[in-house]
Structures are given as C-alpha cells and as structure tokens.
Design a protein around this motif. Structure first.
Motif, mmCIF file in Angstrom:
data_model
loop_
_atom_site.group_PDB
_atom_site.id
_atom_site.type_symbol
_atom_site.label_atom_id
_atom_site.label_comp_id
_atom_site.label_asym_id
_atom_site.label_seq_id
_atom_site.Cartn_x
_atom_site.Cartn_y
_atom_site.Cartn_z
ATOM 1 N N ALA A 89 63.710 -12.325 57.435
ATOM 2 C CA ALA A 89 63.896 -11.586 58.685
ATOM 3 C C ALA A 89 64.652 -10.298 58.380
ATOM 4 O O ALA A 89 65.593 -10.291 57.582
ATOM 5 C CB ALA A 89 64.669 -12.418 59.702
ATOM 6 N N ALA A 90 64.210 -9.230 58.996
ATOM 7 C CA ALA A 90 64.841 -7.924 58.771
ATOM 8 C C ALA A 90 65.279 -7.335 60.105
ATOM 9 O O ALA A 90 64.494 -7.266 61.053
ATOM 10 C CB ALA A 90 63.896 -6.974 58.054
ATOM 11 N N ILE A 91 66.543 -6.930 60.162
ATOM 12 C CA ILE A 91 67.112 -6.312 61.356
ATOM 13 C C ILE A 91 67.554 -4.905 60.980
ATOM 14 O O ILE A 91 68.196 -4.703 59.947
ATOM 15 C CB ILE A 91 68.324 -7.118 61.876
ATOM 16 N N ARG A 92 67.204 -3.929 61.807
ATOM 17 C CA ARG A 92 67.596 -2.545 61.518
ATOM 18 C C ARG A 92 68.095 -1.865 62.782
ATOM 19 O O ARG A 92 67.513 -2.003 63.857
ATOM 20 C CB ARG A 92 66.414 -1.750 60.957
ATOM 21 N N VAL A 93 69.217 -1.158 62.624
ATOM 22 C CA VAL A 93 69.696 -0.258 63.674
ATOM 23 C C VAL A 93 69.861 1.110 63.045
ATOM 24 O O VAL A 93 70.079 1.237 61.838
ATOM 25 C CB VAL A 93 71.025 -0.746 64.282
ATOM 26 N N ILE A 118 57.510 -2.950 65.395
ATOM 27 C CA ILE A 118 57.101 -2.019 64.349
ATOM 28 C C ILE A 118 58.103 -0.874 64.210
ATOM 29 O O ILE A 118 58.387 -0.403 63.098
ATOM 30 C CB ILE A 118 55.681 -1.485 64.628
ATOM 31 N N ASP A 119 58.676 -0.419 65.340
ATOM 32 C CA ASP A 119 59.629 0.686 65.234
ATOM 33 C C ASP A 119 60.929 0.252 64.568
ATOM 34 O O ASP A 119 61.695 1.082 64.087
ATOM 35 C CB ASP A 119 59.916 1.296 66.606
ATOM 36 N N ARG A 120 61.198 -1.079 64.514
ATOM 37 C CA ARG A 120 62.338 -1.570 63.746
ATOM 38 C C ARG A 120 61.993 -1.690 62.266
ATOM 39 O O ARG A 120 62.880 -1.718 61.417
ATOM 40 C CB ARG A 120 62.795 -2.939 64.259
ATOM 41 N N THR A 179 54.841 -9.839 60.408
ATOM 42 C CA THR A 179 54.639 -10.203 61.814
ATOM 43 C C THR A 179 55.802 -9.684 62.648
ATOM 44 O O THR A 179 56.920 -9.494 62.141
ATOM 45 C CB THR A 179 54.529 -11.727 61.982
ATOM 46 N N ASP A 180 55.532 -9.436 63.926
ATOM 47 C CA ASP A 180 56.576 -9.004 64.858
ATOM 48 C C ASP A 180 56.608 -9.959 66.047
ATOM 49 O O ASP A 180 55.613 -10.615 66.357
ATOM 50 C CB ASP A 180 56.339 -7.569 65.326
#
Length: 559
Positions: free
Chosen positions: A12-16, A85-87, A111-112
């Motif tokens: 899992a990937a989280i981006r801010v 996708i924008d994350r 997958t999103d």
C-alpha cells in the motif's frame, strides 16, 4: 483435505504533497484507513505500507521506491494499492504508463480503491485460443490515461492559482515566504483579505537591530561585532533535514551555530530588515513592504557603507549593489605607520607612505616618505623622507596643543549625555535578551538532566552529558555578558559629565591614550577639514596662528 484460498500480498502506498500535510495529520490517516478497509473486505494482506511526503509531479517519482520493492521476487507481492491515480502520480499519462509498466513486468497488479483501474485483461483472440502480447489489453486503459491527465491538469491548475496569487501579493508588498531571522509571520486583515506580514520577533529581532547599531557606530570591526552579538546568546535558526524517501523521519539537524563573519554580512545586506522586498518574483524590482522594517532605510544604508544601497524616489524604491573586489587588496592601514593616510606630503599634497629601509648591517630604518611628480609644472621627481621617531614626535607635540573652543563645550557635553542615555537603553535591552536566553537554557538543562535519570544506555547518557556541558558553557558565557551589561549601566550622570569635562579640557588625552595606533590616527584625522601637510604641522609647533585646516571645533593653545 481442507481448501485454503490463496491470500494476495499487497503493498500500500500513501502520498501527500507536502511535509506539512504529513506531519499535521490530515490526509495520510484518511488514506490509510480507506486502504486498510478495502484490503480487509477483499481478503488482501498488506505486507508493507509506504508513506511519501512529497509531490508526485516531480521528475523523480516518489512511488519508485515502492515499485522497486515490488519488483524483488523474494517479497512475493501481488497487488499495489493506492487510494486513487492522482495519489499514484501527477506526472501525466507518460509517467503513469512508465510506472505501471514496471509493475506489469513484475506481475504486480496496480489497483485503486475507487475502481478506476480495472483488474480484468481482455484477449481479442481468446475465441481462437491464441494469445499475443498485442492482443491483450486493459479495457480501462483509456479511462486510466484520462484520469492521469486530469490529475496532471489539476496539479497545474492548483499551482497556477497558488503561485500566481503569491506572486501578486508579493508585488503588493505582502510577505509570502518563511520569515527571516528576527521576524515572525503574522496573518492580518487587509483590503486584500487576510494576508501575511512580518512583525519583530520578541527575542531574535534584538540581535539583528544590535548588528546594525554596532555597524553604524563604527567603533568596532566586523570580527568584534560578531563577538558582541554572540555574547547575547546568538544562534542561527535550527533546521531539521528529513529523509528523501520518508519525509516523516528526521536524519539530521542544521543550525544552532554562533554568528560568523559570513552570516553577519548576509544579515546586514538583506533589505527586508529595512522593510524592502527584493525577492526573485519581483523580477529585479524592489517593493516597499506592508510592514515596518527592524531598522530605518538610513540606518541600513549607513551600516552597508555603499555595498548595498536603498534609494528612495517618492513612493518608488530601488536597491543597488556594489560587487566586492575579488582580488586581494593590500592592507591600507599598517599599525606601524598609522599616519600614512592622514598626513600629506609637503611638496605634492598627496598622502604619505610608510616603510623601512634596510642598511648594509641588516638594521632597519622606518620612515614616512613620498616620491612623485608635481605635474606638468615640474616634471622632475621630488623626494621626501622623515624618520618615524621624528615624525611621531612632531605628531605628539601637535596633538598636545589641541584644545576645544569654549563656546562648543556645553553642546558637546549635551551630546555625550544623549549618547550615554542611548547606550543605557541599548544595554537594558541587551539585558532582557540575555535574561530570556538564560531562562531558555536553564529549562533545557533541567530537561536534559531529568532524561539522564531514566536512561540506562551508556552511549545515550554520554551524548546527553555532552549536551548538558554545552548548555552550561553557553550559560556561563551569557552570565559574563550580563555582567558586562551591568557594568556599562553602572555610571551616574554626574560621573559622565565630570569625565566629559576632563576630556574637553584635554582632548589630547583622548587621542594619545588610545591603545590602537590606527584608531589614534583616525581620531587625529577628525581634527581637520582637509588633510594637513607635514610641513604645516611642523610650522604650527612654533606659530599657532597659521591656517592648517583645523575643524571649527578646535583651536591651538599658545606654546
């Protein structure tokens, strides 16, 4: 035999986009919660979770680290989960295709949780039982590409609105960046809405003001100014350096250092301290800020001595900079020959030089001299030389004849009293700064000492003990500075008046008792409106009525 369904392993990937979002905690927690719920309802095991606190519109995509992890077979990753996708990326369709292709080659499905990225692949030759690479495609590919382009367009629109607004407000005189040392950013209500301006910091602003005051006073060189500011507890702002991949992890700390000569010059040349903004968005122009500077424009110009000058023309301002010479310049003042630039040659009127010739036996003979031409009227060389001993004796004899005219005595005493009151106010202000810093250091020392009580690691205790010793050293230095401030204030008004009258009666004592010969020569030069010739000084020892260009404050007593 019981059937055990295959459990898919996922990353899992989280981006801010900013460190501020990640550290203040709004978006990352929400993304994590949604991704975990998505995986739980589908029986997916999240093997590793990545958190990225930086923009996905950069050329170096932050998701590359997580993709590299998935590409290693030993990790056995089946899925790569993102919120949207924008994350995943805001670099547009090209960046999206490149990143997804790496996952596809590693047999990892992207997958999103919104379902834009499809899990099904369609083979156009399936009815014939044949499969080629070109015959297989993602039915959701076009919608994914459109979503990636939309994310890129959204990024451009957001940046255009944000940066465009900052540029406009900067040109209106508001502050749009982090506050320089000595200031704090404050949000105020204006005709343009709630905008940011700068206000003096209660503690650090006094350091900046003191730098300009000492520079304008002209009695200390830059090295001495640095020492005086450090006595007040000056430390550069502390900045934390973060890991490039994991922005929540601090890897080092910069700053917290005492003032250096280079840092002093950078502060003195910053027009923001005079309320003038010259940042790059202004395209070389200068704008008067919507807030007052820590010092006036006159003080700024005086402190910079022509290197940086703020020029006012009505409501318009401009900043002119004079580049420093890159070559090494020979020292103008030699302590052995301090008067060589304040006394002129009796023939040509140019300032004298000083050097020592060497005799055959190796002895040196220091002297002041001049060798030059008078011009077209006399093409012949002239030569003047006076032994240093005789020259110094002449200067000393002349200085002893100097007196201040009686009509100026009261005005001079009043000026001294005003300067004394100003110095007392500065000393009291410095005491407040030192007291605040001492209180801060005492609190730090108590916290470190309390931590040591509960630690068992010898290495950690050693580092904390070093911090404690460093804090105690700073406290001792500040205590000495506070004592010096007290000594400066501890002079009564009558004591100052008596000392002033004594110096007015015998101004020669003020000059001859200077420990620094260069400073002595500078004081000597202040006696004149024009540079005196050496022959005139010699003549004045016998005839005090001749005109040698003395300032109107001074006269010569009869010998």
């Amino acid at each position: 035999m019981e059937y055990k369904p295959h459990i898919q392993n996922a990353v899992a990937a989280i981006r801010v986009s900013t460190t501020k979002q990640g550290t203040q905690g709004d978006s990352p927690e929400a993304q994590k919660e949604q991704i975990e719920r998505y995986a739980q309802t589908r029986g997916i095991k999240i093997k590793k979770l990545f958190l990225f606190l930086e923009s996905a519109s950069k050329e170096q995509q932050p998701m590359q680290e997580a993709i590299d992890y998935c590409k290693k077979p030993k990790h056995k990753i089946d899925l790569f989960i993102v919120k949207s996708i924008d994350r995943f990326t805001r670099g547009g369709s090209y960046s999206y295709s490149q990143l997804k292709m790496q996952l596809d080659n590693a047999n990892v499905h992207l997958t999103d949780i919104h379902g834009i990225i499809g899990a099904q692949k369609v083979n156009t030759l399936e009815h014939l039982g044949i499969s080629y690479k070109w015959s297989e495609y993602d039915p959701t590919k076009n919608s994914e590409i459109l979503e990636a382009e939309r994310a890129s367009d959204e990024k451009r629109d957001i940046m255009t609105r944000m940066i465009g607004a900052q540029i406009r407000y900067a040109r209106l005189g508001y502050w749009v960046r982090s506050a320089p040392l000595g200031y704090v950013n404050v949000r105020v209500e204006t005709i343009n809405g709630i905008r940011s301006v700068l206000e003096p910091h209660p503690k650090t602003s006094q350091w900046i003001i003191k730098m300009f005051e000492l520079r304008c006073r002209g009695t200390l060189d830059d090295h001495a100014i640095v020492q005086e500011i450090n006595k007040l507890g000056f430390r550069t702002p502390a900045n934390f350096m973060r890991n490039k991949q994991d922005r929540t992890r601090i890897v080092s700390k910069r700053g917290g250092a005492p003032l250096s000569l280079k840092t002093l010059h950078s502060y003195l040349r910053n027009p923001a301290y005079a309320g003038i903004n010259t940042e790059r968005w202004l395209m070389g122009e200068a704008v008067r800020c919507k807030f007052d500077g820590l010092v006036s424009i006159d003080v700024f110009n005086k402190a910079n001595r022509g290197r940086v000058t703020i020029i006012e023309n009505g409501d318009e301002v401009r900043v002119e900079e004079t580049k420093m010479m890159t070559r090494v310049v020979k020292a103008k003042f030699n302590p052995m020959y301090p008067y060589k630039k304040v006394v002129a040659c009796p023939y040509c009127g140019l300032t004298l030089s000083g050097s020592a010739s060497r005799g055959r036996g190796g002895s040196t003979y220091p002297a002041y001299h001049c060798c030059g031409r008078l011009g077209k009227q006399d093409p012949m060389h002239h030569y003047f030389r006076e032994r240093k001993e005789q020259f110094d004796a002449t200067i000393e004899g002349f200085i002893k004849l100097i007196r201040i005219k009686p009509e100026y005595e009261k005005a001079l005493i009043d000026t001294v009293i005003k300067l004394r009151d100003k110095r007392i106010a500065e000393s009291q202000r410095d005491q407040k700064v030192v007291s605040l810093k001492l209180g801060e250091l005492k609190m730090q020392a108590e916290m470190v000492a309390e931590k040591i009580k509960f630690l068992s690691s010898e290495v950690t205790v050693k580092y904390l003990e070093e911090d404690l010793m460093r804090i105690e050293t700073q406290m001792n230095n500040l205590g000495s500075a506070q004592t010096e401030c007290d000594a400066e204030v501890d002079h009564t008004r009558m004591t100052i008046i008596r000392a002033s009258k004594k110096l007015i009666e015998r101004p020669d004592m003020l000059i001859l008792h200077q420990a620094d010969p260069v400073q002595q020569a500078n004081f000597f030069g202040l006696l004149f409106d024009r540079i005196p010739k050496y022959s005139d000084l010699v003549a004045a020892l016998d005839d005090q009525t001749i005109d040698i260009g003395l300032n109107e404050l001074f006269t010569l007593r009869k010998s």
